[in-house]
Design an enzyme around this catalytic site. Structure first.
Site, PDB file in Angstrom:
ATOM      1  N   LYS A  33       0.756  -1.335  -0.079  1.00 43.72           N
ATOM      2  CA  LYS A  33       0.125   0.040  -0.055  1.00 43.72           C
ATOM      3  C   LYS A  33       0.949   1.366  -0.069  1.00 43.72           C
ATOM      4  CE  LYS A  33      -4.134  -1.859   2.158  1.00 43.72           C
ATOM      5  NZ  LYS A  33      -5.214  -1.506   2.992  1.00 43.72           N
ATOM      6  N   ASP A  47     -10.029   3.226   1.858  1.00 46.30           N
ATOM      7  CA  ASP A  47     -10.206   2.233   2.967  1.00 46.30           C
ATOM      8  C   ASP A  47     -10.872   3.271   3.986  1.00 46.30           C
ATOM      9  OD1 ASP A  47      -9.232  -0.220   2.442  1.00 46.30           O
ATOM     10  OD2 ASP A  47      -7.078   0.433   2.973  1.00 46.30           O
TER      11      ASP A  47
END
Ligand code: NAP
Length: 314
Positions: A92, A128
């Protein structure tokens, strides 16, 4: 003969010889979740269901890519005609230098979980944090920004993203709790900076509490929402990261763990608190990614939710 897309996990070697590895797969592969490990990911069934429901004849697969191979994999995604991907552990943050553009909100998080592939390059987003905000709204009927959250596990990747989202949403008071308190304190410093930039006229109070301190009781009373972001609870027999005696029926308790019922949620339910688990965060981050890839379409939430529930119950 054409081959239906399957739970098969593709590798960097497959990306290097994509025509051989996937040239005859139908529907053609245009999307993937990239991670190490990745075999457990529930994203493929969720996105395959969404693509099928919207009449989009493409597939979403798992790509097992080691950290060292990420730069090459990024180039091969473009060369092999992918349209988009999700990133999971450990990619990420390391994907960021490989992107052509980064959405300003993703820059705030310092991590990217979604890329769209356009005009020969990768464009990064973070869904997210926004996914969690949507999940809270869907599950509790409340806007995250109107609540005072207590973030458990604030030192981890998920806790950090969620705490930053709380600042973005304008929560008036945020309490950070982490086993290693120095990590929560370092995050608090960053959050105060972000808060000053995003809400120069607003007042956001950011405090830290030790999981063992007497003061946790006061923070718990002053918090309406308990956001559990630690990995404690993932294994059978794990204790709760929060003392049961501090929970009341006034609390909203959200546990980001979705793979099993956690002790925290059982404790919260036994005092009459409203609870929810992390499946809705997974669902909404996926729906937001889908809408980045297909800006003229609305993600088919119910169908994605059913596919996810089925995938995690296996
Ligand atoms: P991570 O970066 O490894 O962070 C782990 C966190 O858990 C740290 O805060 C760590 O505290 C804490 N922790 C670990 N063991 C503990 C223990 N025995 N007692 C107390 N605290 C403990 O992991 P992550 O990527 O943030 O993931 C954390 C959780 O979020 C996982 O359960 C994952 O399933 C969930 N998650 C859910 C979603 C979703 O879509 N629902 C998305 C992402 C993550 P220290 O700092 O002290 O080590």
């Amino acid at each position: 003969m054409a081959v239906r897309a399957s739970p098969h996990v593709y590798t960097i070697e497959d990306l290097r010889h994509w025509e051989n590895a996937a040239g005859d797969v139908l529907p053609a592969i245009k999307f993937a979740v990239i991670g190490d490990p990745v075999a457990h990911s529930a994203s493929p069934p969720m996105h395959m269901a969404a693509l099928a429901a919207c009449g989009i004849d493409y597939s979403y697969v798992r790509l097992h890519i080691h950290a060292n191979d990420l730069p090459e994999a990024a180039g091969l995604l473009v060369r092999n005609g992918f349209w988009g991907a999700n990133l999971t552990i450990p990619h990420k943050a390391s994907i960021i230098p490989l992107l052509v553009t980064v959405d300003p909100r993703a820059t705030l998080f310092g991590v990217v979980n979604t890329v769209a592939i356009r005009e020969g390059g990768l464009h990064g987003y973070n869904t997210d944090g926004p996914g969690l905000a949507r999940a809270i709204h869907a599950d509790f009927g409340a806007s995250l920004g109107d609540l005072c959250p207590l973030v458990l596990g604030a030192g981890g990747g998920a806790g950090r993203a969620i705490a930053i989202q709380c600042v973005i949403e304008g929560c008036k008071r945020i309490t950070l709790v982490n086993r290693t308190q120095s990590k929560a304190e370092a995050l608090a410093v960053q959050l105060r900076d972000i808060a000053r930039n995003l809400h120069p006229n607003g007042k956001i109070q950011i405090e830290c509490a030790s999981p063992e301190s007497q003061g946790l009781g006061r923070h718990s009373t002053e918090s309406e929402l308990i956001l559990q972001c630690s990995s404690l609870g993932m294994k059978e027999g794990d204790a709760s990261p929060f003392p049961a005696e501090l929970l009341t029926s006034n609390h909203l308790v959200y546990d980001t763990i979705y793979s099993r019922p956690t002790r925290l949620l059982e404790d919260a339910q036994s005092v009459g608190a409203r609870t929810s688990d992390g499946l809705s965060m997974l669902l909404h981050q996926g729906a937001l990614a889908f809408e980045i890839w297909f800006p003229d379409k609305e993600a088919p939430l119910q169908i994605m939710k059913q596919a996810l529930a089925q995938a995690v119950s296996k």
